[in-house]
Design a protein around this motif. Structure first.
Motif, PDB file in Angstrom:
ATOM      1  N   ASP A   4      11.141  -1.726   5.461  1.00 22.19           N
ATOM      2  CA  ASP A   4      10.317  -3.226   5.638  1.00 22.19           C
ATOM      3  C   ASP A   4       8.930  -2.816   6.337  1.00 22.19           C
ATOM      4  O   ASP A   4       8.720  -2.104   7.243  1.00 22.19           O
ATOM      5  N   PHE A   5       8.151  -3.323   5.651  1.00 26.09           N
ATOM      6  CA  PHE A   5       6.514  -3.311   5.824  1.00 26.09           C
ATOM      7  C   PHE A   5       6.129  -3.296   7.246  1.00 26.09           C
ATOM      8  O   PHE A   5       5.494  -2.466   7.950  1.00 26.09           O
ATOM      9  N   ALA A   6       6.555  -4.507   7.722  1.00 22.96           N
ATOM     10  CA  ALA A   6       6.265  -5.010   9.107  1.00 22.96           C
ATOM     11  C   ALA A   6       6.869  -4.345  10.135  1.00 22.96           C
ATOM     12  O   ALA A   6       6.090  -4.023  11.164  1.00 22.96           O
ATOM     13  N   THR A   7       8.070  -3.983  10.158  1.00 27.20           N
ATOM     14  CA  THR A   7       8.776  -3.061  10.929  1.00 27.20           C
ATOM     15  C   THR A   7       8.105  -1.605  11.268  1.00 27.20           C
ATOM     16  O   THR A   7       8.009  -1.248  12.376  1.00 27.20           O
ATOM     17  N   VAL A   8       7.732  -1.105  10.081  1.00 30.22           N
ATOM     18  CA  VAL A   8       7.215   0.156  10.175  1.00 30.22           C
ATOM     19  C   VAL A   8       5.550  -0.011  10.926  1.00 30.22           C
ATOM     20  O   VAL A   8       5.430   0.883  11.840  1.00 30.22           O
ATOM     21  N   LEU A   9       4.944  -0.887  10.463  1.00 33.38           N
ATOM     22  CA  LEU A   9       3.646  -1.148  11.368  1.00 33.38           C
ATOM     23  C   LEU A   9       3.889  -1.371  12.937  1.00 33.38           C
ATOM     24  O   LEU A   9       2.991  -0.971  13.664  1.00 33.38           O
ATOM     25  N   THR A  10       5.157  -2.320  13.346  1.00 31.78           N
ATOM     26  CA  THR A  10       5.312  -2.400  14.539  1.00 31.78           C
ATOM     27  C   THR A  10       5.756  -1.007  15.247  1.00 31.78           C
ATOM     28  O   THR A  10       5.200  -0.894  16.401  1.00 31.78           O
ATOM     29  N   ASP A  11       6.315  -0.225  14.526  1.00 31.06           N
ATOM     30  CA  ASP A  11       6.789   0.812  15.277  1.00 31.06           C
ATOM     31  C   ASP A  11       5.540   1.804  15.372  1.00 31.06           C
ATOM     32  O   ASP A  11       5.535   2.529  16.511  1.00 31.06           O
ATOM     33  N   ALA A  12       4.457   1.604  14.450  1.00 30.52           N
ATOM     34  CA  ALA A  12       3.607   2.886  14.701  1.00 30.52           C
ATOM     35  C   ALA A  12       2.522   2.008  15.801  1.00 30.52           C
ATOM     36  O   ALA A  12       2.102   3.030  16.524  1.00 30.52           O
ATOM     37  N   TRP A  13       2.576   0.787  15.905  1.00 25.20           N
ATOM     38  CA  TRP A  13       1.653   0.238  16.872  1.00 25.20           C
ATOM     39  C   TRP A  13       2.243   0.569  18.225  1.00 25.20           C
ATOM     40  O   TRP A  13       1.707   0.832  19.400  1.00 25.20           O
ATOM     41  N   ILE A 137      -4.313   1.695  -8.214  1.00 27.90           N
ATOM     42  CA  ILE A 137      -2.806   1.355  -7.725  1.00 27.90           C
ATOM     43  C   ILE A 137      -2.189   2.766  -8.057  1.00 27.90           C
ATOM     44  O   ILE A 137      -1.287   3.219  -7.217  1.00 27.90           O
ATOM     45  N   PRO A 138      -2.245   3.558  -9.291  1.00 25.05           N
ATOM     46  CA  PRO A 138      -1.508   4.840  -9.296  1.00 25.05           C
ATOM     47  C   PRO A 138      -1.685   5.656  -8.151  1.00 25.05           C
ATOM     48  O   PRO A 138      -0.812   6.464  -7.616  1.00 25.05           O
ATOM     49  N   GLY A 139      -3.093   5.774  -7.833  1.00 23.76           N
ATOM     50  CA  GLY A 139      -3.359   6.632  -6.502  1.00 23.76           C
ATOM     51  C   GLY A 139      -2.671   6.242  -5.158  1.00 23.76           C
ATOM     52  O   GLY A 139      -2.140   7.169  -4.468  1.00 23.76           O
ATOM     53  N   LEU A 140      -2.607   5.089  -4.967  1.00 21.96           N
ATOM     54  CA  LEU A 140      -2.090   4.347  -3.876  1.00 21.96           C
ATOM     55  C   LEU A 140      -0.644   4.719  -3.812  1.00 21.96           C
ATOM     56  O   LEU A 140       0.268   4.879  -2.944  1.00 21.96           O
ATOM     57  N   TYR A 141       0.000   4.731  -4.951  1.00 19.76           N
ATOM     58  CA  TYR A 141       1.544   4.711  -5.219  1.00 19.76           C
ATOM     59  C   TYR A 141       1.968   6.211  -5.228  1.00 19.76           C
ATOM     60  O   TYR A 141       2.727   6.605  -4.236  1.00 19.76           O
ATOM     61  N   ILE A 142       0.828   7.355  -5.400  1.00 22.57           N
ATOM     62  CA  ILE A 142       1.290   8.661  -5.250  1.00 22.57           C
ATOM     63  C   ILE A 142       1.189   8.780  -3.747  1.00 22.57           C
ATOM     64  O   ILE A 142       1.855   9.763  -3.123  1.00 22.57           O
ATOM     65  N   GLY A 144       1.667   6.999  -1.252  1.00 24.09           N
ATOM     66  CA  GLY A 144       2.992   6.346  -0.661  1.00 24.09           C
ATOM     67  C   GLY A 144       4.060   7.175  -0.836  1.00 24.09           C
ATOM     68  O   GLY A 144       4.834   7.567   0.098  1.00 24.09           O
ATOM     69  N   ARG A 145       4.395   7.656  -1.966  1.00 20.54           N
ATOM     70  CA  ARG A 145       5.585   8.278  -2.439  1.00 20.54           C
ATOM     71  C   ARG A 145       5.496   9.834  -1.573  1.00 20.54           C
ATOM     72  O   ARG A 145       6.459  10.283  -1.491  1.00 20.54           O
ATOM     73  N   THR A 146       4.228  10.292  -1.301  1.00 15.76           N
ATOM     74  CA  THR A 146       4.237  11.545  -0.930  1.00 15.76           C
ATOM     75  C   THR A 146       3.756  11.487   0.529  1.00 15.76           C
ATOM     76  O   THR A 146       3.536  12.588   1.241  1.00 15.76           O
ATOM     77  N   MET A 147       3.702  10.428   1.052  1.00 20.39           N
ATOM     78  CA  MET A 147       3.578   9.981   2.721  1.00 20.39           C
ATOM     79  C   MET A 147       4.417  10.801   3.412  1.00 20.39           C
ATOM     80  O   MET A 147       3.764  11.435   4.669  1.00 20.39           O
ATOM     81  N   LEU A 148       5.557  11.084   3.161  1.00 22.91           N
ATOM     82  CA  LEU A 148       6.720  11.782   4.172  1.00 22.91           C
ATOM     83  C   LEU A 148       6.663  13.196   3.965  1.00 22.91           C
ATOM     84  O   LEU A 148       7.320  13.937   4.656  1.00 22.91           O
ATOM     85  N   THR A 149       5.482  13.956   3.265  1.00 18.01           N
ATOM     86  CA  THR A 149       5.709  15.157   2.993  1.00 18.01           C
ATOM     87  C   THR A 149       5.310  15.950   4.427  1.00 18.01           C
ATOM     88  O   THR A 149       6.213  16.769   4.529  1.00 18.01           O
ATOM     89  N   ALA A 175      11.881   3.158  -2.053  1.00 19.44           N
ATOM     90  CA  ALA A 175      10.876   2.463  -0.987  1.00 19.44           C
ATOM     91  C   ALA A 175       9.555   2.788  -1.701  1.00 19.44           C
ATOM     92  O   ALA A 175       8.530   2.711  -0.616  1.00 19.44           O
ATOM     93  N   GLY A 176       9.166   3.054  -2.750  1.00 15.74           N
ATOM     94  CA  GLY A 176       7.881   3.293  -3.191  1.00 15.74           C
ATOM     95  C   GLY A 176       6.886   2.347  -2.944  1.00 15.74           C
ATOM     96  O   GLY A 176       5.584   2.565  -2.387  1.00 15.74           O
ATOM     97  N   LEU A 177       7.211   0.975  -3.262  1.00 16.44           N
ATOM     98  CA  LEU A 177       6.366  -0.166  -3.135  1.00 16.44           C
ATOM     99  C   LEU A 177       5.854  -0.338  -1.596  1.00 16.44           C
ATOM    100  O   LEU A 177       4.715  -0.718  -1.402  1.00 16.44           O
ATOM    101  N   PRO A 178       6.824  -0.565  -0.860  1.00 19.16           N
ATOM    102  CA  PRO A 178       6.573  -0.691   0.706  1.00 19.16           C
ATOM    103  C   PRO A 178       5.562   0.754   1.013  1.00 19.16           C
ATOM    104  O   PRO A 178       4.617   0.187   1.707  1.00 19.16           O
ATOM    105  N   LEU A 179       5.885   1.872   0.785  1.00 18.26           N
ATOM    106  CA  LEU A 179       5.256   2.695   1.133  1.00 18.26           C
ATOM    107  C   LEU A 179       3.792   2.827   0.599  1.00 18.26           C
ATOM    108  O   LEU A 179       2.739   3.074   1.336  1.00 18.26           O
ATOM    109  N   MET A 180       3.726   2.361  -0.920  1.00 17.45           N
ATOM    110  CA  MET A 180       2.220   2.169  -1.336  1.00 17.45           C
ATOM    111  C   MET A 180       1.482   0.979  -0.442  1.00 17.45           C
ATOM    112  O   MET A 180       0.291   1.330  -0.355  1.00 17.45           O
TER     113      MET A 180
END
Length: 246
Positions: A4-13, A137-142, A144-149, A175-180
């Motif tokens: 969930d997009f909003a939940t992750v932002l809330t956790d980070a905040w 968009i392709p760059g942002l998708y990449i 997002g998918r590699t954000m957890l590296t 979860a590619g789209l939420p991460l993007m």
């Protein structure tokens, strides 16, 4: 797993509010200072002349200008990026090692893992950077998918650079789209906040003898925006990783 997009932002905040003082003490030398120095003293790389069209001679002139610029300033850009990557990796070591924050232990661990983290970031940056330059968009998708590296590299050590990238791709499956969207939020919001300062910097320099105090203030604003985006990206990645490994 659904993210969930909003939940992750809330956790980070929540992490930022709780540990703001410590995070800013880390970010100041590793995220703010390199960005401030680049904006203040290192000129932007030369851009091709759009009016020249496909003129081969003009292209050669531009290539020579880029080569001259890289020889003079490329090392400073490299140093700035290495410092910012180290600051980001220190955030990961701090939050993904143990429950209680221990800066000294995290710094020691970060120094040990950082070469692998830097290699992973270089590998990820090549396709992500190309995607952002060609189509956003392709760059942002990449991204997002590699954000957890980075989080995987520190939380699941020992992992190599390629193994951490593969682990990120596995965790982000479905979860590619939420991460993007999360990557876009960090990247675009940082750019939007910093853009007015960079435009002001250009206007001051183009006017001739720029007031050094005004220039320093403007460039500090741009560096603060870059620092905020860096903190946000790291905390979002940490929060997303924690959600996806549950």
């Amino acid at each position: 797993m659904k993210l969930d997009f909003a939940t992750v932002l809330t956790d980070a905040w929540t992490l930022f509010k709780r540990d703001r003082d410590l995070l800013l003490r880390i970010a100041a030398p590793f995220l703010f200072l390199p960005a401030f120095a680049l904006a203040l003293v290192v000129p932007d790389p030369p851009m091709p002349d759009a009016a020249a069209g496909n003129n081969e001679a003009q292209a050669m002139v531009w290539a020579d200008a880029v080569q001259t610029w890289a020889a003079a300033y490329g090392g400073w850009y490299l140093l700035a990026y290495v410092m910012s990557f180290f600051g980001t990796s220190l955030f990961y070591a701090l939050y993904l090692d143990r429950e209680h924050l221990d800066l000294r232990a995290s710094l020691t661990r970060c120094l040990r893992i950082f070469p692998r983290f830097l290699l992973a970031m270089v590998i990820v940056s090549l396709p992500a950077g190309a995607g952002l330059l060609l189509y956003a968009i392709p760059g942002l998708y990449i991204l997002g998918r590699t954000m957890l590296t980075g989080p995987a590299l520190f939380a699941e050590a020992p992992l190599g650079a390629l193994a951490a990238i593969r682990r990120s791709l596995v965790l982000s499956r479905g979860a590619g789209l939420p991460l993007m969207g999360l990557a876009a939020f960090s990247y675009i919001s940082g750019w939007l906040v910093g853009a007015p300062f960079m435009m002001a910097d250009k206007a001051l320099r183009d006017a001739g003898e720029a007031n050094p105090v005004a220039l320093a203030i403007v460039d500090a604003g741009a560096a603060v925006a870059a620092m905020a985006a860096g903190i946000a990206m790291a905390l979002i990645a940490i929060s997303a990783y924690r959600r996806l490994v549950r």
